[in-house]
Design a protein around this motif. Sequence first.
Motif, mmCIF file in Angstrom:
data_model
loop_
_atom_site.group_PDB
_atom_site.id
_atom_site.type_symbol
_atom_site.label_atom_id
_atom_site.label_comp_id
_atom_site.label_asym_id
_atom_site.label_seq_id
_atom_site.Cartn_x
_atom_site.Cartn_y
_atom_site.Cartn_z
ATOM 1 N N THR A 88 0.820 -1.218 0.000
ATOM 2 C CA THR A 88 0.000 0.000 0.000
ATOM 3 C C THR A 88 0.852 1.266 0.000
ATOM 4 O OG1 THR A 88 -0.123 -0.178 2.415
ATOM 5 C CG2 THR A 88 -1.961 -1.097 1.137
ATOM 6 N N ASP A 89 2.159 1.158 0.273
ATOM 7 C CA ASP A 89 3.041 2.327 0.261
ATOM 8 C C ASP A 89 3.147 2.955 -1.117
ATOM 9 O OD1 ASP A 89 3.512 1.709 2.908
ATOM 10 O OD2 ASP A 89 5.527 0.903 2.582
ATOM 11 N N THR A 123 0.806 3.385 -3.536
ATOM 12 C CA THR A 123 -0.423 3.790 -4.211
ATOM 13 C C THR A 123 -0.368 5.202 -4.797
ATOM 14 O OG1 THR A 123 -1.328 4.459 -2.064
ATOM 15 C CG2 THR A 123 -1.883 2.250 -2.865
ATOM 16 N N ARG A 124 0.476 6.073 -4.269
ATOM 17 C CA ARG A 124 0.552 7.454 -4.767
ATOM 18 C C ARG A 124 1.447 7.577 -6.005
ATOM 19 N NH1 ARG A 124 5.435 9.753 -3.187
ATOM 20 N NH2 ARG A 124 6.599 8.598 -1.574
ATOM 21 N N LEU A 125 2.105 6.481 -6.398
ATOM 22 C CA LEU A 125 3.082 6.536 -7.486
ATOM 23 C C LEU A 125 2.448 6.209 -8.834
ATOM 24 C CD1 LEU A 125 6.022 4.650 -5.732
ATOM 25 C CD2 LEU A 125 5.503 7.099 -5.703
ATOM 26 N N GLN A 179 4.567 1.596 -9.434
ATOM 27 C CA GLN A 179 3.873 0.720 -8.488
ATOM 28 C C GLN A 179 4.156 -0.751 -8.807
ATOM 29 O OE1 GLN A 179 -0.284 1.407 -7.678
ATOM 30 N NE2 GLN A 179 -0.150 3.585 -8.186
ATOM 31 N N ASP A 192 10.737 10.991 0.607
ATOM 32 C CA ASP A 192 10.079 12.286 0.400
ATOM 33 C C ASP A 192 10.840 13.203 -0.552
ATOM 34 O OD1 ASP A 192 8.058 11.527 2.104
ATOM 35 O OD2 ASP A 192 8.887 12.563 3.854
ATOM 36 N N ARG A 239 9.976 13.190 -6.222
ATOM 37 C CA ARG A 239 8.641 13.534 -6.731
ATOM 38 C C ARG A 239 8.446 12.858 -8.080
ATOM 39 N NH1 ARG A 239 7.183 17.676 -10.074
ATOM 40 N NH2 ARG A 239 9.200 18.693 -9.771
ATOM 41 N N TRP A 240 7.264 12.223 -8.244
ATOM 42 C CA TRP A 240 6.985 11.453 -9.454
ATOM 43 C C TRP A 240 5.938 12.130 -10.326
ATOM 44 C CZ3 TRP A 240 9.767 7.361 -11.031
ATOM 45 C CH2 TRP A 240 10.561 6.713 -10.086
#
Length: 277
Positions: free
Chosen positions: A54-55, A57-59, A64, A177, A180-181
């Motif tokens: 779940t780490d 999911t923002r990528l 992912q 952090d 940034r993707w």
Amino acid sequence: MNWWLLFFAIDLILGILIAVWLTRRVKDWTTARRKEVDELLSDAQPIDKTFRQTDVTRLPPPVQRYLKKVVKEGTPYISTAHLKQSGKIRFNNRWINLSANQYYTVEPTGFIWNAKMKLGPAWLTTRDCCQKGKGNMLIHVLSALPLFDVTGKEMDHASILRYLSELPWLPTAFLHDSIRWEAVDDSSAKATITDGGLSASGVFHFNGNDEITSFTSSGRFRSDTGKITPWSGTFSNYREFGGILIPSEGSAIWNAPGEDFEYVRLTIESVEYNKKA
């Protein structure tokens, strides 16, 4: 007077003095490099996390899929890494063998690359690094005679870009952090790293097996020409080290207009993660 005997004695004394001087300079180089590595690793902050799917999911989707493939659930995040490498580097348009040790820290961002290159009976030693937002490349002949000492803003950017490009060797750092993707398409994604006031960007490319195969950038400082030149790297032959799947082979290429110049090929021999100095 027996002149040849006198000349022989003088040559012998000079030879001994040169050998003593060279031994001392080699020792000084080795000591300085060991001190730098110790300082890099002692400054590293532990990352007290384990990987969860779940780490990611923002990528972007290809990132992912890649992380889910190469990092197992519950794997500790990488805070430091030590890679032993072998390979070849192009020097004066011919390939020569090298062996290297590379050290990384994720927090703070940093790396040190110590390499030795054989030139017949002689050798070159190189130290490339990125520490505290500063890049520096040293090259010495016989570990004693300075050949290059490259510093400056262009070198700072070149070093942080190199660090970014080599993150497939410490993949949980993609989640830091400082990265940034931006989505590009289903087989590539753009990454930007920021360290203090310094930023660098490039695009990672993925194959159908969800592996990173290359990294491309619009420009990196090239110390031998003094120019900013498009630059890329390739990754292949994924193997498991320390429970993490990473490419065991890589290369770096200058993509000058009309000419691709591959200048280094590396093979990962061993990897050690999260070991302090």
